[in-house]
Design a protein around this motif. Structure first.
Motif, PDB file in Angstrom:
ATOM      1  N   LYS A 146       6.743   2.160  -0.623  1.00  0.00           N
ATOM      2  CA  LYS A 146       5.624   2.746  -1.394  1.00  0.00           C
ATOM      3  C   LYS A 146       4.439   3.329  -0.482  1.00  0.00           C
ATOM      4  N   LEU A 147       4.291   4.718  -0.343  1.00  0.00           N
ATOM      5  CA  LEU A 147       3.349   5.115   0.698  1.00  0.00           C
ATOM      6  C   LEU A 147       2.418   6.246  -0.125  1.00  0.00           C
ATOM      7  N   PRO A 148       1.283   5.579  -0.364  1.00  0.00           N
ATOM      8  CA  PRO A 148       0.085   6.354  -1.036  1.00  0.00           C
ATOM      9  C   PRO A 148      -0.264   7.468  -0.204  1.00  0.00           C
ATOM     10  N   ILE A 149      -0.658   8.643  -0.738  1.00  0.00           N
ATOM     11  CA  ILE A 149      -1.696   9.593  -0.028  1.00  0.00           C
ATOM     12  C   ILE A 149      -3.042   9.395  -0.638  1.00  0.00           C
ATOM     13  N   PHE A 150      -3.864   9.071   0.252  1.00  0.00           N
ATOM     14  CA  PHE A 150      -5.302   9.020   0.195  1.00  0.00           C
ATOM     15  C   PHE A 150      -5.988  10.532   0.312  1.00  0.00           C
ATOM     16  N   SER A 151      -6.718  10.927  -0.794  1.00  0.00           N
ATOM     17  CA  SER A 151      -7.171  12.429  -0.525  1.00  0.00           C
ATOM     18  C   SER A 151      -8.463  12.338  -1.096  1.00  0.00           C
ATOM     19  N   GLY A 152      -8.885  13.464  -1.109  1.00  0.00           N
ATOM     20  CA  GLY A 152     -10.196  13.828  -1.674  1.00  0.00           C
ATOM     21  C   GLY A 152     -10.553  15.029  -2.613  1.00  0.00           C
ATOM     22  N   ALA A 153     -11.548  15.189  -3.078  1.00  0.00           N
ATOM     23  CA  ALA A 153     -11.653  16.418  -4.062  1.00  0.00           C
ATOM     24  C   ALA A 153     -11.662  17.462  -2.911  1.00  0.00           C
ATOM     25  N   GLY A 154     -10.936  18.565  -3.329  1.00  0.00           N
ATOM     26  CA  GLY A 154     -10.888  19.607  -2.596  1.00  0.00           C
ATOM     27  C   GLY A 154      -9.848  19.753  -1.166  1.00  0.00           C
ATOM     28  N   LEU A 155      -9.103  18.680  -1.200  1.00  0.00           N
ATOM     29  CA  LEU A 155      -8.092  18.562  -0.100  1.00  0.00           C
ATOM     30  C   LEU A 155      -6.687  18.840  -0.402  1.00  0.00           C
ATOM     31  N   PRO A 156      -5.891  19.263   0.198  1.00  0.00           N
ATOM     32  CA  PRO A 156      -4.334  19.867  -0.295  1.00  0.00           C
ATOM     33  C   PRO A 156      -3.485  18.896  -0.413  1.00  0.00           C
ATOM     34  N   ILE A 322      -1.482  -3.154  -1.495  1.00  0.00           N
ATOM     35  CA  ILE A 322      -0.301  -3.488  -2.282  1.00  0.00           C
ATOM     36  C   ILE A 322       0.576  -2.424  -1.629  1.00  0.00           C
ATOM     37  N   THR A 323       0.270  -1.200  -1.194  1.00  0.00           N
ATOM     38  CA  THR A 323       1.308  -0.436  -0.736  1.00  0.00           C
ATOM     39  C   THR A 323       1.670  -0.646   0.709  1.00  0.00           C
ATOM     40  N   GLU A 324       2.879  -0.108   1.179  1.00  0.00           N
ATOM     41  CA  GLU A 324       3.297  -0.229   2.653  1.00  0.00           C
ATOM     42  C   GLU A 324       2.786   0.763   3.574  1.00  0.00           C
ATOM     43  N   GLY A 325       1.347   0.824   3.683  1.00  0.00           N
ATOM     44  CA  GLY A 325       0.711   1.976   4.430  1.00  0.00           C
ATOM     45  C   GLY A 325      -0.140   2.978   3.528  1.00  0.00           C
ATOM     46  N   GLN A 326      -0.391   3.999   4.157  1.00  0.00           N
ATOM     47  CA  GLN A 326      -1.049   4.985   3.560  1.00  0.00           C
ATOM     48  C   GLN A 326      -1.428   6.198   4.481  1.00  0.00           C
ATOM     49  N   ILE A 327      -1.086   7.386   3.879  1.00  0.00           N
ATOM     50  CA  ILE A 327      -1.277   8.445   4.524  1.00  0.00           C
ATOM     51  C   ILE A 327      -2.721   9.156   4.051  1.00  0.00           C
ATOM     52  N   ILE A 328      -3.355   9.339   5.284  1.00  0.00           N
ATOM     53  CA  ILE A 328      -5.037   9.830   4.679  1.00  0.00           C
ATOM     54  C   ILE A 328      -5.239  11.215   5.085  1.00  0.00           C
ATOM     55  N   MET A 329      -5.694  11.844   4.079  1.00  0.00           N
ATOM     56  CA  MET A 329      -6.026  13.374   4.564  1.00  0.00           C
ATOM     57  C   MET A 329      -7.467  13.473   5.203  1.00  0.00           C
ATOM     58  N   SER A 330      -7.543  14.289   6.072  1.00  0.00           N
ATOM     59  CA  SER A 330      -8.610  14.295   6.829  1.00  0.00           C
ATOM     60  C   SER A 330      -9.617  15.848   6.424  1.00  0.00           C
TER      61      SER A 330
END
Lengths: 459, 588
Positions: A146-156, A322-330
């Motif tokens: 389970k690898l979440p994507i941490f994003s923000g408003a306006g990010l793709p 909880i998840t096994e890591g995260q992909i963060i958008m910049s």
């Protein structure tokens, strides 16, 4: 014959109190017929003697205390599954939304699922090639992760999840693959983008969608991810498919949970979210995985938008635990038109070491990502230093690392949403970028590997 | 007795159930709830109404269903068969649950903690007719190649031993009797039970005085934990709390390791289950699993059982301590345990203290860590046991002012502060050398048989810390004015610190050699780094250009010294000769 009650005593927020009820069970579902004859659905949150507290998925608007009829169905919320759910679109509580006929269920499954016995789990260690260098090369995804994507408003984040759904494969295996997509409170446009993308690639035939849009009832979102995961569990562990589950957007789910908690007047935790948010999220996220003796797997990509890009906000924070890591958008990379704008340094795949190496990707993979990572981190530091002191003030070494960071962003991170790179292409690109350093500077790579893979030593 | 009291459910709210007609029940009695016989525990009494925390999912339970009191508090079964087991939070064996129910945990199964069929070879160590007291060792069972299980007289039993024989027994069979002065006979079995919320007794508490060697360089050389000591590892997500805990569980020189996975990831427990049996203990050459007891109550399993798991774990740990062993307990993560307490507390509608946590949070955490310690065990023969606790804490957003962190720091003696900044630089273990501390550092020197070597190690550790402190100050200056403008001596300090950080403190948990470093090798590596520092300073004094020293080839050897296998320890020591040779070449 089910008993019908007309004894609603209180209605507040998304909740309703019914009195004089006999034999109600915690967690069972409820049909509610309101004054104008329309139906709503609810679930019991608390039973206190003959008083029952019900949460109403469609909201309480238009409900009155006198004419409302309540029927207790004596079972928890269920979803009817069969292989026919593939290619279908449902609403947030599992009713067909595509105008098609009702699915003839092979069996009905409780959407709350059961905890997986840790002993029954099979460790996720099969590399998934996503075709995205920043993921494959630096933060490899494995089946059952389970690898979440941490994003923000306006990010793709929509583009990158669509790219993942399109490209993710385990190489060398012709296994059946399915996508389960749960939309919670996202816009019509975002949902349609995803549907169109799947339609273009033909993947829609192997997809199941649960769509709760931004203007759909908020409380319904409590059920949506559970519906999706029930469908995923069925496809993975009974039909033997490799399922990719995309949950978009978990922040909206958490807000719905907060709404109910506030209505129940519970003691709030951080930022008004209930104290049990961690446990609640865990019962969703932990449904990903592989099981011993089963062919299928559930790989999960939850998407969440961080309010103000704040990683310490309760939703990303508890998710990260909880998840096994995260992909963060910049946002900074996005502004530089680097796509997908994956912020490499704080992104992490915890299971990467299990899915790579000689038999899985290539023997140099681990050393290579360590070195790339270290060099990029150093380069980013130099970039920051340059903004303070000016580039001329940097030592020659720092200048070299800064140049590396720029190249790395322009060539390795930036690839666009439609380029599908094989793992070999990604790895070789890494070596090419590192060739600007002396071999002795590459401290994190085994000398033997340098001799074997560095472009200048290769024939 | 509160046994067989039977009441009726009146309220269900998540994991908390309220039942009436429960008069005569005691706090913490275990009850069976509803038609499906779910396991629960009484946590509040009002008149004849009892509030019960249920260890299993309560969906489908409603008012009117029965509740039956078992008359006993939540207890664990202690005896041969614990080692290599994997339990849930209330000691149900997960492997047997899997055989019985398949992949998912379903409700209402009560499987005993210890296998009833296995026969164990029992050898008495005392003669019949010996007068015994509670805690006395009467015999032994070789439970695994790594563990000799001592069979003790249950607490409170006194008398003369009769009919004790060697033989093959199950945990329930009678191995002998103890006849009291009043003629009362108590049957001795391999198994005994103990209520988890009651600490097991000991004769005397002693202060810790010996280091628990972990093979992790930053821990052993800078922030050691003692046998019988307590440590906490707080850090935001992604900083490697769990890897630190796993590394300690693997390499710590304790006789028994109890690992409590409390409200954490399922896949992590699977990792432990799959990896540990393959790992070989460096001290004995046997699989590490043969000294490990695992408890896994993952985050998707019921919260009330998570609350209990920590107590179940520590009771098992205390039992092994009472045999005279050194035991290490890892709890990952105590924050999840605290959250379970909070959730139950909310459902009980208790008045909350900070962040919604119950007011007794601090007291519960403190009394948990107080169950650690070095003790003189009760009973004869005279023996000492030690129980060390290492607790991970997961503060929200990495904020150390969090209630759980603060309550933990009040009681623990070792603080390993994990920093997101270090993790981002991929400096692992991400233990911050500037903010971490240990109250057991003075015992570091005693790890070495050679007294002088011990003294030297202590000095080197101290010197390194001073240098790292200097580095932090210098880094500020360099940031402002650039590295070129500070003195050659200071630049040497910076280079040495870089070497300490990258070549000593940084340790790769996934490298087959680097994952564990013996204390002797730690000594040699650190000595080489500091030797270069010393020689470098001397050379600078002689007028050698600093950059020439930094360019010495030998520095690469130092950088790779942690990957030299333990068998070739002399090679690490040999680096110092190379340093001398290369330094000489510079000055000539």
């Amino acid at each position: 014959m089910l008993k019908e009650y007309q004894t609603v005593s209180e209605i507040y927020g998304p909740l309703m109190l019914v009195e004089g009820v006999e034999g109600a069970k915690y967690g069972e579902i409820v049909d509610i017929e309101i004054g104008d004859g329309s139906m709503r659905h609810g679930q019991i949150l608390q039973v206190d003697r003959d008083k029952v507290m019900v949460q109403i998925f469609e909201g309480t608007e238009g409900i009155d205390a006198e004419n409302t009829k309540v029927r207790f169905l004596g079972k928890p919320m269920e979803f009817g599954v069969s292989p026919d759910i593939l290619g279908r679109v449902f609403d947030g509580i599992g009713k067909p939304k595509d105008g098609g006929p009702a699915v003839i269920a092979k069996k009905r499954m409780n959407i709350n699922g059961n905890p997986i016995n840790p002993y029954a789990r099979n460790f996720p260690n099969q590399f998934i090639q996503t075709g995205i260098s920043t993921i494959d090369g630096l933060n490899p995804l494995v089946r059952g992760q389970k690898l979440p994507i941490f994003s923000g408003a306006g990010l793709p984040h929509d583009e990158i999840t669509a790219q993942l759904a399109r490209q993710a494969t385990v190489r060398g295996e012709g296994e059946s693959f399915a996508v389960v997509f749960a939309a919670m409170g996202i816009t019509f446009e975002a949902a349609q983008f995803f549907i169109d993308d799947l339609t273009d690639t033909g993947a829609i035939e192997r997809a199941v969608m649960f769509i709760n849009l931004a203007n759909d009832p908020a409380i319904e979102r409590i059920a949506t991810p559970r519906m999706a995961l029930t469908a995923a569990e069925y496809l993975a562990f009974e039909e033997g498919m490799q399922v990719l589950v995309i949950l978009n957007d978990m922040t909206n789910y958490c807000e719905a949970l907060r709404e109910i908690s506030a209505a129940r007047k519970e003691v709030p935790g951080r930022r008004g979210y209930p104290g049990y948010l961690y446990t609640d999220l865990a019962t969703i996220y932990e449904r990903a995985g592989r099981l011993k003796g089963k062919d299928g797997s559930i790989t999960m990509i939850p998407v969440l938008t961080m309010p103000e890009d704040d990683k310490t906000h309760p939703v990303p924070d508890l998710t990260g635990y909880i998840t096994e890591g995260q992909i963060i958008m910049s946002r900074a990379l996005h502004r530089k038109s680097i796509s997908p704008p994956v912020d490499v340094l704080p992104s992490l795949s915890r299971l990467k070491d299990k899915g790579i190496g000689e038999d899985k990707t290539r023997e140099d993979h681990a050393d290579l990502y360590n070195q790339l990572y270290a060099a990029y981190a150093r380069g980013k530091e130099a970039q920051e230093l340059a903004t303070i002191l000016g580039e001329a003030a940097l030592s020659p070494e720092d200048q070299k690392y800064m140049k590396f960071a720029d190249e790395f962003e322009a060539r390795y991170i930036s690839q666009g949403y439609y380029e599908n790179r094989t793992i070999e292409v990604t790895l070789d690109l890494g070596w090419e970028l590192l060739s600007m350093f002396d071999d002795s500077e590459l401290k994190r790579i085994d000398v033997e590997l340098i001799k074997k893979y560095m472009p200048k030593f290769r024939k | 007795m509160s046994e067989n009291i039977s009441g009726k459910i009146v309220k269900v709210a998540g994991p908390v159930v309220v039942a009436e007609e429960m008069g005569g029940s005691r706090m913490y009695d275990v009850v069976r709830v509803g038609e499906e016989n779910l396991i629960g525990e009484i946590v509040e009494l009002h008149g004849d109404c009892a509030s019960i925390q249920v260890y299993e999912d309560t969906v489908g339970i409603g008012p009117g269903e029965k509740v039956v009191n078992t008359g006993a508090p939540l207890s664990v079964e202690l005896g041969p068969g614990l080692i290599s087991s994997i339990y849930d939070g209330i000691q149900r064996p997960l492997d047997q649950l899997y055989d019985l129910q398949g992949s998912y945990i379903k409700r209402g199964s009560a499987i005993p903690g210890l296998n009833r069929e296995t026969k164990w070879e029992f050898k008495p160590t005392i003669e019949n007719g010996t007068k015994v007291f509670g805690g006395d060792i009467v015999g032994e069972v070789q439970e695994s190649t790594l563990l000799l299980h001592k069979i003790m007289v249950p607490a409170g039993v006194t008398g003369t031993v009769e009919g004790l024989n060697a033989g093959s027994f199950t945990v329930e069979e009678v191995i002998g009797n103890v006849v009291g002065d009043d003629g009362n006979r108590t049957e001795l079995k391999l198994m005994q039970k103990w209520a988890v919320r009651t600490p097991r007794m000991s004769k005397k508490r002693l202060a810790p005085n010996e280091i628990l060697v972990t093979g992790q360089r930053v821990v052993d050389a800078f922030f050691p934990i003692a046998k019988g000591g307590t440590a906490c590892v707080p850090g935001p997500f992604g900083t490697g709390k769990t890897v630190v805990q796993h590394q300690l569980a693997k390499w710590v020189n304790a006789d028994v390791v109890v690992y409590v996975g409390c409200g954490e990831r399922g896949n992590e427990m699977t990792d432990v289950l799959m990896e540990f049996p393959e790992l070989i203990d460096p001290h004995s050459g046997e699989p590490l699993m043969k000294r490990v007891v695992l408890l896994a109550n993952t985050s998707d399993m019921p919260v009330a059982a998570r609350e209990a798991s920590v107590y179940t774990g520590i009771t098992i740990a205390e039992y092994f301590r009472d045999m005279g062993y050194s035991v290490a307990l890892m709890a990952d993560s105590t924050s999840r345990w605290a959250e379970a307490m909070r959730e139950i507390s909310t459902r009980l509608e208790e008045m909350p203290a900070e962040e919604g946590y119950p007011a007794y949070l601090g007291a519960r955490i403190a009394s948990f860590y107080e169950r650690a310690g070095r003790v003189v065990c009760t009973g004869s023969p005279n023996r000492e046991g030690a129980l060390s606790i290492i607790g991970a804490v997961s503060p929200p957003g990495g904020d150390l002012s969090d209630s759980v962190v603060q309550a933990t720091l009040h009681v623990v003696k070792v603080f390993w502060s994990l920093q997101g900044r270090l993790a981002q630089q991929r400096h692992f273990p991400a233990i911050d050398w500037l903010t971490s501390y240990s109250f057991y550092k003075q015992y570091l020197k005693d790890v070495f048989e050679d007294v002088d070597k011990g003294e030297e190690m202590a000095k080197m550790s101290q010197l390194s810390m001073i240098l790292l402190e200097q580095e932090a100050e210098l880094a500020e200056i360099v940031r402002l004015v650039g590295a070129e403008s500070i003195s050659a001596k200071d630049r040497m300090v910076l280079e040495t610190c870089k070497s300490i950080r990258e070549d000593f403190l940084h340790q790769n948990a996934f490298h087959k050699v680097d994952t564990h470093t013996s204390i002797d090798k730690q000594y040699e590596i650190l000595k080489s780094i500091l030797h270069l520092h010393e020689q470098g300073l001397a050379a600078i004094k002689r007028g050698v250009e600093a950059s020439e020293i930094f360019a010495l080839k030998v520095r690469e050897e130092i950088a790779r010294s942690s990957f030299i296998p333990e068998k070739e320890l002399a090679k690490v020591a040999g680096i110092r000769d190379t340093i001398d040779v290369q330094m000489k070449a510079l000055s000539s």
